[in-house]
Write a protein that holds these residues in place. Sequence first.
Motif, PDB file in Angstrom:
ATOM      1  N   THR A  12       0.587  -1.058  -0.087  1.00  0.00           N
ATOM      2  CA  THR A  12       0.266   0.104   0.177  1.00  0.00           C
ATOM      3  C   THR A  12       0.316   1.147   0.187  1.00  0.00           C
ATOM      4  OG1 THR A  12      -2.045  -1.292   1.423  1.00  0.00           O
ATOM      5  CG2 THR A  12      -1.900   1.465   1.080  1.00  0.00           C
ATOM      6  N   PRO A  13       1.897   1.636   0.977  1.00  0.00           N
ATOM      7  CA  PRO A  13       2.916   2.837   0.948  1.00  0.00           C
ATOM      8  C   PRO A  13       3.530   2.557  -0.384  1.00  0.00           C
ATOM      9  CG  PRO A  13       3.258   1.621   2.692  1.00  0.00           C
ATOM     10  CD  PRO A  13       1.783   0.486   2.278  1.00  0.00           C
ATOM     11  N   ALA A  14       3.735   1.810  -1.162  1.00  0.00           N
ATOM     12  CA  ALA A  14       4.756   1.810  -2.092  1.00  0.00           C
ATOM     13  C   ALA A  14       3.789   2.504  -3.487  1.00  0.00           C
ATOM     14  CB  ALA A  14       5.276   0.195  -2.431  1.00  0.00           C
ATOM     15  N   ALA A  15       2.255   1.804  -3.620  1.00  0.00           N
ATOM     16  CA  ALA A  15       2.016   2.236  -4.093  1.00  0.00           C
ATOM     17  C   ALA A  15       0.886   3.771  -3.910  1.00  0.00           C
ATOM     18  CB  ALA A  15       0.513   1.622  -4.452  1.00  0.00           C
ATOM     19  N   ARG A  16       1.379   4.382  -2.736  1.00  0.00           N
ATOM     20  CA  ARG A  16       1.168   5.329  -2.690  1.00  0.00           C
ATOM     21  C   ARG A  16       2.480   6.761  -3.338  1.00  0.00           C
ATOM     22  NH1 ARG A  16      -2.770   5.460   2.903  1.00  0.00           N
ATOM     23  NH2 ARG A  16      -3.992   3.559   2.101  1.00  0.00           N
ATOM     24  N   PHE A  17       3.077   6.745  -2.923  1.00  0.00           N
ATOM     25  CA  PHE A  17       4.500   6.332  -3.365  1.00  0.00           C
ATOM     26  C   PHE A  17       4.526   6.981  -4.704  1.00  0.00           C
ATOM     27  CE2 PHE A  17       5.132   6.989   1.694  1.00  0.00           C
ATOM     28  CZ  PHE A  17       5.638   8.174   2.135  1.00  0.00           C
ATOM     29  N   ALA A  18       4.304   5.610  -5.250  1.00  0.00           N
ATOM     30  CA  ALA A  18       4.761   5.670  -6.681  1.00  0.00           C
ATOM     31  C   ALA A  18       3.880   6.321  -7.529  1.00  0.00           C
ATOM     32  CB  ALA A  18       4.627   3.989  -7.462  1.00  0.00           C
ATOM     33  N   GLY A  19       2.190   7.136  -7.306  1.00  0.00           N
ATOM     34  CA  GLY A  19       1.632   7.300  -6.948  1.00  0.00           C
ATOM     35  C   GLY A  19       1.027   7.217  -7.807  1.00  0.00           C
ATOM     36  N   GLU A  20       0.104   5.871  -7.441  1.00  0.00           N
ATOM     37  CA  GLU A  20      -0.792   4.821  -7.848  1.00  0.00           C
ATOM     38  C   GLU A  20      -1.881   4.838  -7.574  1.00  0.00           C
ATOM     39  OE1 GLU A  20       2.029   1.580  -8.179  1.00  0.00           O
ATOM     40  OE2 GLU A  20       3.089   1.924  -9.828  1.00  0.00           O
ATOM     41  N   ASP A  21      -2.057   5.044  -5.776  1.00  0.00           N
ATOM     42  CA  ASP A  21      -2.807   4.775  -5.203  1.00  0.00           C
ATOM     43  C   ASP A  21      -2.880   6.748  -4.489  1.00  0.00           C
ATOM     44  OD1 ASP A  21      -4.167   4.980  -2.829  1.00  0.00           O
ATOM     45  OD2 ASP A  21      -3.581   2.391  -2.262  1.00  0.00           O
ATOM     46  N   ALA A  22      -4.407   7.031  -4.855  1.00  0.00           N
ATOM     47  CA  ALA A  22      -4.103   8.488  -4.064  1.00  0.00           C
ATOM     48  C   ALA A  22      -4.154   8.236  -2.458  1.00  0.00           C
ATOM     49  CB  ALA A  22      -5.367   9.258  -4.523  1.00  0.00           C
ATOM     50  N   GLY A  23      -4.226   7.013  -1.811  1.00  0.00           N
ATOM     51  CA  GLY A  23      -3.911   7.837  -0.376  1.00  0.00           C
ATOM     52  C   GLY A  23      -3.211   8.147   0.855  1.00  0.00           C
ATOM     53  N   MET A  24      -3.208   8.862   1.921  1.00  0.00           N
ATOM     54  CA  MET A  24      -2.388   8.838   2.980  1.00  0.00           C
ATOM     55  C   MET A  24      -0.781   8.927   2.432  1.00  0.00           C
ATOM     56  SD  MET A  24      -4.552  12.366   3.166  1.00  0.00           S
ATOM     57  CE  MET A  24      -5.792  12.181   2.685  1.00  0.00           C
ATOM     58  N   THR A  25      -0.232   9.101   2.871  1.00  0.00           N
ATOM     59  CA  THR A  25       1.123   8.856   3.416  1.00  0.00           C
ATOM     60  C   THR A  25       1.720   9.906   4.002  1.00  0.00           C
ATOM     61  OG1 THR A  25       2.352  10.690   1.927  1.00  0.00           O
ATOM     62  CG2 THR A  25       1.375   8.534   1.003  1.00  0.00           C
ATOM     63  N   TYR A  26       1.816  10.923   4.938  1.00  0.00           N
ATOM     64  CA  TYR A  26       2.548  11.889   5.291  1.00  0.00           C
ATOM     65  C   TYR A  26       1.766  13.076   5.667  1.00  0.00           C
ATOM     66  CZ  TYR A  26       5.945  13.929   8.183  1.00  0.00           C
ATOM     67  OH  TYR A  26       7.486  14.289   9.074  1.00  0.00           O
TER      68      TYR A  26
END
Length: 406
Positions: free
Chosen positions: A51-65
């Motif tokens: 999940t965080p890998a996808a979000r940091f890659a811009g593939e998932d719009a979820g929260m990171t920081y």
Amino acid sequence: MKKTTGMDRSVTKGWRKATQAVRAGTWRSEHGETSEALFLTSGYTYEDAATPAARFAGEDAGMTYSRLQNPTVAMLEERIAMLEGAEACRVQASGMAAMTTALLCQLQAGDHVVAARAAFGSCRWLVDNLLPKFGIETTVIDSADNDAWDKAVRPETKVFFFESPANPTLDLVDMEFVCGMAKEAGITTVVDNAFCSPALQRPMEFGADVVAYSATKLMEGQGRVLAGAVCGSEEWINEVLLPFQRNTGPNLAPFNAWVVLKGLETLDLRARRQSENALALGQSMEDRIIRAGGTMLHPGLPSHPQYALAQKQMDACGPIFSFILPGGREQAHAVLDALELVDISNNIGDAKSLMCHPASTTHANMGEEERAKMGVHEGMLRINVGLEDARDVIADMDQALGAAGL
């Protein structure tokens, strides 16, 4: 309204501005709260490593920081974007953080900026002092002169930067003309709309590319927190502004975002009533100031040299105007000292009536010569008219002017 309706542009774009100010951007959690939730968190957790890998890659719009995304902040950004008629918005820690971000994110050494001479003191400091340190040249002009914009353009000009109305001279820019000329030349227009908010004026309707705000002012409207915002196209926000903001960190705290969200619910009502009160006060003072040899600077009065342009660009005159007294700083300070209801304060956009002497406060660091070029005279006073009964504000101004010999 369903839990995610406020984030659904296919629905919210059909709402009128007053409705958008109350409901656009609202996202409800599983608890179904009526007021927007306040998410006080710096970071987020994930169910799995993918999940965080996808979000940091811009593939998932979820929260990171929370320097990048926060649910409360995201609600505010969506609401402001809808009110502005913009594709996207990013909020910042203050109005000056917004102005700085809007300029520095798109400029580099060798670029050139054309800026309005009449502007808030800190905005002039940006173009006069900060940008040149990075090798960015600036030219300041009389923004009310359409020809001056064209004459100042160079091959390396990248940005037009201006306020309309300007602080504190209330100069207006013909946005349709200036923004149209900029588009033809491939120049980005950055407009500071803090004096009006989108409740009273929407620069993008006249061709502006980027609209920046001190949301501290009318958007929040009750003197509680600092906040800023920058609106633009989705492409510009994500590809030009966001990399700068992500890596420099002028982000807005969730609590401040929540306070501005609540302020926006009453923005339409406040902005229009304060405009009505400001017009009533201006009308009550005009003859007296002019007979004394002073000058009124109120875009809602026919005596304003750009009254017709104000009627074209603004839905109402706004809560702020200035006037110049013939007795200089001494007389201006005497008026301030005699006030009984109106507060002496350098803020604007507040629900309370506030007045200041720009030459000794907001524009004090500019120097006497530059203030004179801008039209910020020693006898100038700027007032933000609030939500009090206009008759009480008029009475207080009447006695204060009398006490100062007017």
